[in-house]
Motif scaffolding. Structure first.
Motif, PDB file in Angstrom:
ATOM      1  N   GLY A   9       0.819  -1.204   0.000  1.00 37.75           N
ATOM      2  CA  GLY A   9       0.000   0.000   0.000  1.00 37.75           C
ATOM      3  C   GLY A   9       0.856   1.258   0.000  1.00 37.75           C
ATOM      4  O   GLY A   9       2.076   1.192   0.180  1.00 37.75           O
ATOM      5  N   GLY A  11       2.988   4.246   0.883  1.00 38.50           N
ATOM      6  CA  GLY A  11       3.851   4.514   2.031  1.00 38.50           C
ATOM      7  C   GLY A  11       4.374   3.288   2.763  1.00 38.50           C
ATOM      8  O   GLY A  11       5.071   3.415   3.781  1.00 38.50           O
ATOM      9  N   THR A  15       9.165   0.765  -2.777  1.00 32.28           N
ATOM     10  CA  THR A  15      10.285   1.241  -3.593  1.00 32.28           C
ATOM     11  C   THR A  15      11.589   1.119  -2.804  1.00 32.28           C
ATOM     12  O   THR A  15      12.607   0.656  -3.325  1.00 32.28           O
ATOM     13  N   THR A  16      11.529   1.520  -1.547  1.00 26.24           N
ATOM     14  CA  THR A  16      12.706   1.454  -0.678  1.00 26.24           C
ATOM     15  C   THR A  16      13.193   0.010  -0.563  1.00 26.24           C
ATOM     16  O   THR A  16      14.393  -0.263  -0.673  1.00 26.24           O
ATOM     17  N   ARG A 139       4.809   8.683   6.868  1.00 29.37           N
ATOM     18  CA  ARG A 139       5.876   8.704   5.852  1.00 29.37           C
ATOM     19  C   ARG A 139       5.451   9.503   4.618  1.00 29.37           C
ATOM     20  O   ARG A 139       6.238  10.289   4.082  1.00 29.37           O
ATOM     21  N   ARG A 143       6.976  12.827   2.966  1.00 33.54           N
ATOM     22  CA  ARG A 143       7.554  12.762   1.617  1.00 33.54           C
ATOM     23  C   ARG A 143       6.885  13.705   0.626  1.00 33.54           C
ATOM     24  O   ARG A 143       7.542  14.353  -0.176  1.00 33.54           O
ATOM     25  N   ASN A 174       8.011  -3.664   6.902  1.00 33.20           N
ATOM     26  CA  ASN A 174       9.010  -2.597   6.813  1.00 33.20           C
ATOM     27  C   ASN A 174       8.802  -1.543   7.897  1.00 33.20           C
ATOM     28  O   ASN A 174       8.147  -0.528   7.671  1.00 33.20           O
ATOM     29  N   ALA A 176      11.556  -0.897  11.204  1.00 36.74           N
ATOM     30  CA  ALA A 176      12.936  -0.411  11.364  1.00 36.74           C
ATOM     31  C   ALA A 176      13.789  -0.961  10.217  1.00 36.74           C
ATOM     32  O   ALA A 176      13.671  -2.137   9.858  1.00 36.74           O
ATOM     33  N   PHE A 177      14.653  -0.096   9.644  1.00 40.37           N
ATOM     34  CA  PHE A 177      15.457  -0.477   8.484  1.00 40.37           C
ATOM     35  C   PHE A 177      16.262  -1.762   8.676  1.00 40.37           C
ATOM     36  O   PHE A 177      16.334  -2.601   7.789  1.00 40.37           O
ATOM     37  N   THR A 180      14.236  -4.721   8.271  1.00 37.87           N
ATOM     38  CA  THR A 180      13.823  -4.830   6.863  1.00 37.87           C
ATOM     39  C   THR A 180      14.943  -5.479   6.059  1.00 37.87           C
ATOM     40  O   THR A 180      14.705  -6.390   5.271  1.00 37.87           O
TER      41      THR A 180
HETATM   42  P1  ATP Z   1       4.113   4.888  -2.750  1.00 37.26           P
HETATM   43  O1  ATP Z   1       3.136   3.816  -3.021  1.00 37.26           O
HETATM   44  O2  ATP Z   1       3.495   6.084  -2.171  1.00 37.26           O
HETATM   45  O3  ATP Z   1       5.003   5.208  -3.942  1.00 37.26           O
HETATM   46  P2  ATP Z   1       6.110   3.220  -1.453  1.00 37.26           P
HETATM   47  O4  ATP Z   1       5.415   2.055  -0.879  1.00 37.26           O
HETATM   48  O5  ATP Z   1       6.900   2.981  -2.708  1.00 37.26           O
HETATM   49  O6  ATP Z   1       5.099   4.408  -1.590  1.00 37.26           O
HETATM   50  P3  ATP Z   1       8.494   4.458  -0.414  1.00 37.26           P
HETATM   51  O7  ATP Z   1       8.473   5.610  -1.343  1.00 37.26           O
HETATM   52  O8  ATP Z   1       9.536   3.411  -0.590  1.00 37.26           O
HETATM   53  O9  ATP Z   1       7.044   3.786  -0.326  1.00 37.26           O
HETATM   54  O10 ATP Z   1       8.580   4.964   1.099  1.00 37.26           O
HETATM   55  C1  ATP Z   1       7.761   6.028   1.565  1.00 37.26           C
HETATM   56  C2  ATP Z   1       8.605   6.998   2.371  1.00 37.26           C
HETATM   57  O11 ATP Z   1       8.960   6.363   3.588  1.00 37.26           O
HETATM   58  C3  ATP Z   1       9.897   7.390   1.679  1.00 37.26           C
HETATM   59  O12 ATP Z   1      10.167   8.736   1.933  1.00 37.26           O
HETATM   60  C4  ATP Z   1      10.951   6.477   2.337  1.00 37.26           C
HETATM   61  O13 ATP Z   1      12.219   7.063   2.362  1.00 37.26           O
HETATM   62  C5  ATP Z   1      10.378   6.285   3.736  1.00 37.26           C
HETATM   63  N1  ATP Z   1      10.683   4.951   4.306  1.00 37.26           N
HETATM   64  C6  ATP Z   1      10.531   3.763   3.685  1.00 37.26           C
HETATM   65  N2  ATP Z   1      10.872   2.749   4.500  1.00 37.26           N
HETATM   66  C7  ATP Z   1      11.228   3.313   5.668  1.00 37.26           C
HETATM   67  C8  ATP Z   1      11.685   2.787   6.928  1.00 37.26           C
HETATM   68  N3  ATP Z   1      11.833   1.482   7.145  1.00 37.26           N
HETATM   69  N4  ATP Z   1      11.974   3.662   7.907  1.00 37.26           N
HETATM   70  C9  ATP Z   1      11.824   5.000   7.709  1.00 37.26           C
HETATM   71  N5  ATP Z   1      11.395   5.566   6.559  1.00 37.26           N
HETATM   72  C10 ATP Z   1      11.099   4.732   5.545  1.00 37.26           C
END
Ligand code: ATP
Length: 196
Positions: A9, A11, A15-16, A139, A143, A174, A176-177, A180
């Motif tokens: 979903g 946030g 992508t991260t 998040r 962002r 996902n 804490a990094f 993850t």
């Molecule tokens: P979307 O569907 O909106 O594109 P997404 O699922 O691809 O979102 P990301 O863009 O990867 O999500 O992450 C959302 C935000 O949260 C980014 O700014 C990212 O840097 C941050 N983020 C992701 N994972 C973590 C984490 N484990 N801890 C802290 N911040 C995080």
């Protein structure tokens, strides 16, 4: 080529997480939403068809006029279907061409609507990335220049995590990094074992 879909979903951090697979394990990643946006700006045929559907205002100074399109789709839901019918087959073809060029044990296809669009059926395995809703909203607010209400309405239009998890082979939580990264390592090893 083995295709592993990765979704989650808004946030959740898909992508991260996909980038960790890419950077740490050299897995090629296709970000379907980015490629779709790029093709909507670069492909002459898509441009022509979108202009036929939405009018000249579909582009502003040669670039996709996202604000206008969102408003058009909001006012007439049938236009979303028509837009998808223009864009999706071209992205699918572009993805196929991309896959043919990759050399890796598997590739990742990242898409926000992997399940909703039905394209998970073309994947050999699917990973769903999850995080608590409050964390996801926080998040996205950090962002993007958006509101809690807008994020909430996107969440409501996506499948629930529960529904996604039922159809997934792997789940990465996902939060804490560090945790993850451990889960990415485990998932990568499991996929390598599965594909032999
Ligand atoms: P979307 O569907 O909106 O594109 P997404 O699922 O691809 O979102 P990301 O863009 O990867 O999500 O992450 C959302 C935000 O949260 C980014 O700014 C990212 O840097 C941050 N983020 C992701 N994972 C973590 C984490 N484990 N801890 C802290 N911040 C995080």
């Amino acid at each position: 080529m083995i295709i592993v879909g990765i979704t989650g979903g808004i946030g959740s951090g898909k992508t991260t997480v996909a980038k960790i697979f890419q950077e740490k394990y050299g897995i090629p990643v296709y970000i379907a939403d980015d490629e779709a946006k790029r093709l909507m700006n670069d492909s002459k045929i898509i441009k022509q068809e979108l202009i036929a559907l939405f009018g000249e205002k579909a582009y502003k100074e040669g670039q996709l006029n996202k604000a206008y399109l969102s408003q058009e789709i909001f006012n007439d839901k049938s236009k979303l279907k028509k837009m998808n019918a223009i864009v999706h087959p071209r992205v699918a073809q572009h993805f196929k061409n991309w896959v043919d060029k990759q050399q890796a044990p598997y590739v990742l296809k990242e898409a926000a609507i992997l399940f909703e669009s039905g394209s998970y059926k073309q994947c050999d395995y699917v990973i769903t990335v999850t995080a608590p809703l409050s964390m996801r909203v926080e998040r996205v607010l950090k962002r993007d220049n958006t509101t809690k209400e807008k994020v909430q309405s996107i969440v409501e239009n996506q499948w629930s995590d529960e529904k996604k998890i039922k159809l997934s082979n792997f789940v990465i939580v996902n939060k804490a990094f560090e945790k993850t990264r451990e889960q990415v390592h485990e998932t990568h090893s499991k996929i390598l074992n599965l594909i032999g």
